[in-house]
Motif scaffolding. Structure first.
Motif, PDB file in Angstrom:
ATOM      1  N   SER A 155       2.683   1.717  -3.429  1.00 32.50           N
ATOM      2  CA  SER A 155       1.764   2.156  -4.482  1.00 32.50           C
ATOM      3  C   SER A 155       1.429   3.647  -4.321  1.00 32.50           C
ATOM      4  O   SER A 155       1.329   4.380  -5.303  1.00 32.50           O
ATOM      5  CB  SER A 155       0.497   1.301  -4.485  1.00 32.50           C
ATOM      6  OG  SER A 155      -0.210   1.451  -3.266  1.00 32.50           O
ATOM      7  N   GLY A 156       1.275   4.126  -3.079  1.00 31.94           N
ATOM      8  CA  GLY A 156       1.037   5.544  -2.860  1.00 31.94           C
ATOM      9  C   GLY A 156       2.231   6.392  -3.264  1.00 31.94           C
ATOM     10  O   GLY A 156       2.081   7.454  -3.886  1.00 31.94           O
TER      11      GLY A 156
ATOM     12  N   THR B 156      -2.936   4.370  -4.183  1.00 30.19           N
ATOM     13  CA  THR B 156      -3.044   3.850  -2.814  1.00 30.19           C
ATOM     14  C   THR B 156      -4.328   3.038  -2.668  1.00 30.19           C
ATOM     15  O   THR B 156      -4.334   1.965  -2.039  1.00 30.19           O
ATOM     16  CB  THR B 156      -3.050   5.015  -1.796  1.00 30.19           C
ATOM     17  OG1 THR B 156      -1.880   5.789  -1.979  1.00 30.19           O
ATOM     18  CG2 THR B 156      -3.098   4.496  -0.378  1.00 30.19           C
ATOM     19  N   THR B 157      -5.403   3.483  -3.281  1.00 31.18           N
ATOM     20  CA  THR B 157      -6.667   2.741  -3.237  1.00 31.18           C
ATOM     21  C   THR B 157      -6.526   1.403  -3.950  1.00 31.18           C
ATOM     22  O   THR B 157      -7.023   0.373  -3.463  1.00 31.18           O
ATOM     23  CB  THR B 157      -7.792   3.576  -3.880  1.00 31.18           C
ATOM     24  OG1 THR B 157      -7.856   4.841  -3.221  1.00 31.18           O
ATOM     25  CG2 THR B 157      -9.123   2.878  -3.788  1.00 31.18           C
TER      26      THR B 157
ATOM     27  N   PRO C 194      -1.684   9.724  -6.427  1.00 28.06           N
ATOM     28  CA  PRO C 194      -1.360   9.038  -5.173  1.00 28.06           C
ATOM     29  C   PRO C 194      -2.581   8.407  -4.509  1.00 28.06           C
ATOM     30  O   PRO C 194      -2.518   7.283  -4.015  1.00 28.06           O
ATOM     31  CB  PRO C 194      -0.779  10.137  -4.289  1.00 28.06           C
ATOM     32  CG  PRO C 194      -0.353  11.196  -5.209  1.00 28.06           C
ATOM     33  CD  PRO C 194      -1.254  11.112  -6.399  1.00 28.06           C
TER      34      PRO C 194
ATOM     35  N   VAL D 141       0.848  -1.208   0.000  1.00 27.88           N
ATOM     36  CA  VAL D 141       0.000   0.000   0.000  1.00 27.88           C
ATOM     37  C   VAL D 141       0.878   1.250   0.000  1.00 27.88           C
ATOM     38  O   VAL D 141       0.630   2.204  -0.758  1.00 27.88           O
ATOM     39  CB  VAL D 141      -0.961  -0.015   1.213  1.00 27.88           C
ATOM     40  CG1 VAL D 141      -1.702   1.312   1.330  1.00 27.88           C
ATOM     41  CG2 VAL D 141      -1.943  -1.159   1.116  1.00 27.88           C
ATOM     42  N   THR D 142       1.945   1.273   0.798  1.00 26.13           N
ATOM     43  CA  THR D 142       2.820   2.436   0.880  1.00 26.13           C
ATOM     44  C   THR D 142       3.563   2.671  -0.429  1.00 26.13           C
ATOM     45  O   THR D 142       3.655   3.813  -0.919  1.00 26.13           O
ATOM     46  CB  THR D 142       3.831   2.254   2.026  1.00 26.13           C
ATOM     47  OG1 THR D 142       3.107   2.019   3.239  1.00 26.13           O
ATOM     48  CG2 THR D 142       4.698   3.477   2.195  1.00 26.13           C
TER      49      THR D 142
ATOM     50  N   GLY E 119      -3.733  -0.335  -4.340  1.00 29.40           N
ATOM     51  CA  GLY E 119      -2.902  -1.187  -3.483  1.00 29.40           C
ATOM     52  C   GLY E 119      -3.680  -1.722  -2.301  1.00 29.40           C
ATOM     53  O   GLY E 119      -3.543  -2.901  -1.931  1.00 29.40           O
ATOM     54  N   TYR E 120      -4.518  -0.900  -1.697  1.00 29.28           N
ATOM     55  CA  TYR E 120      -5.335  -1.348  -0.566  1.00 29.28           C
ATOM     56  C   TYR E 120      -6.336  -2.405  -1.006  1.00 29.28           C
ATOM     57  O   TYR E 120      -6.530  -3.407  -0.326  1.00 29.28           O
ATOM     58  CB  TYR E 120      -6.062  -0.147   0.052  1.00 29.28           C
ATOM     59  CG  TYR E 120      -6.864  -0.499   1.275  1.00 29.28           C
ATOM     60  CD1 TYR E 120      -6.255  -0.607   2.509  1.00 29.28           C
ATOM     61  CD2 TYR E 120      -8.238  -0.730   1.198  1.00 29.28           C
ATOM     62  CE1 TYR E 120      -6.973  -0.937   3.635  1.00 29.28           C
ATOM     63  CE2 TYR E 120      -8.973  -1.061   2.310  1.00 29.28           C
ATOM     64  CZ  TYR E 120      -8.337  -1.166   3.540  1.00 29.28           C
ATOM     65  OH  TYR E 120      -9.061  -1.499   4.646  1.00 29.28           O
TER      66      TYR E 120
END
Length: 161
Positions: free
Chosen positions: A119-120, A143-144, A139, A116-117, A146-147
């Motif tokens: 990807s952000g 991040t979404t 970003p 997640v980090t 990746g989550y």
């Protein structure tokens, strides 16, 4: 000095001057007695009496205005205090819960948090020379993504809400 002496003499003799004893014969006393229903306070009110509502004075009106104004501000301050207090208590509880969770994390927590980090951060790098919209959307979007890859069940619940 003579005036002080006169005042002292007058003040010391004052109690004896003011006391007067009235003596009456027993017959005179009984003739002066009145039954309670004959007293004027128990009589019927005059037929032309009219009730008039008391009007508040200028001072009462000013005090009422000050009281109502202060009451509004006091109510606002009280609600702001409760709001801030609840926010602080929720933040403290969140911190305690996060500490307990991070103190004993599940075995797959660190790899998922890393995905997640990263990807952000990739979104930040891709949008570094773009418009203001890209600097926010890339970003947040990556991040979404990746989550949702790492936590698919929770993503579905959040998407439904």
């Amino acid at each position: 000095l003579s005036q002080v002496a006169k005042l002292a003499a007058v003040s010391s003799g004052l109690p004896f001057v003011c006391i007067t004893v009235y003596a009456a014969a027993k017959e005179e006393y009984k003739s002066q007695l009145v039954k309670p229903d004959k007293l004027p306070i128990y009589g019927a009110p005059p037929p032309k009496s009219k009730y008039i509502e008391e009007q508040p004075g200028h001072l009462q009106q000013q005090l009422l205005a000050v009281r109502s104004t202060i009451g509004r501000y006091f109510g606002w301050c009280q609600s702001a205090y409760v709001f801030v207090k609840n926010g602080i208590m929720d933040s403290i509880q969140f911190g305690k819960d996060a500490y307990v969770y991070l103190n004993n994390p599940p075995p797959d927590f660190l790899p998922k948090a890393t995905v997640v980090t990263v990807s952000g951060l990739a979104g930040v790098v891709l949008a570094r020379k773009g418009s203001r919209f890209k600097k926010i959307a890339y970003p947040l979007g990556l991040t979404t993504v990746g989550y949702s890859v790492c936590y698919p069940a929770q993503s579905v619940v959040i998407a439904k809400v």
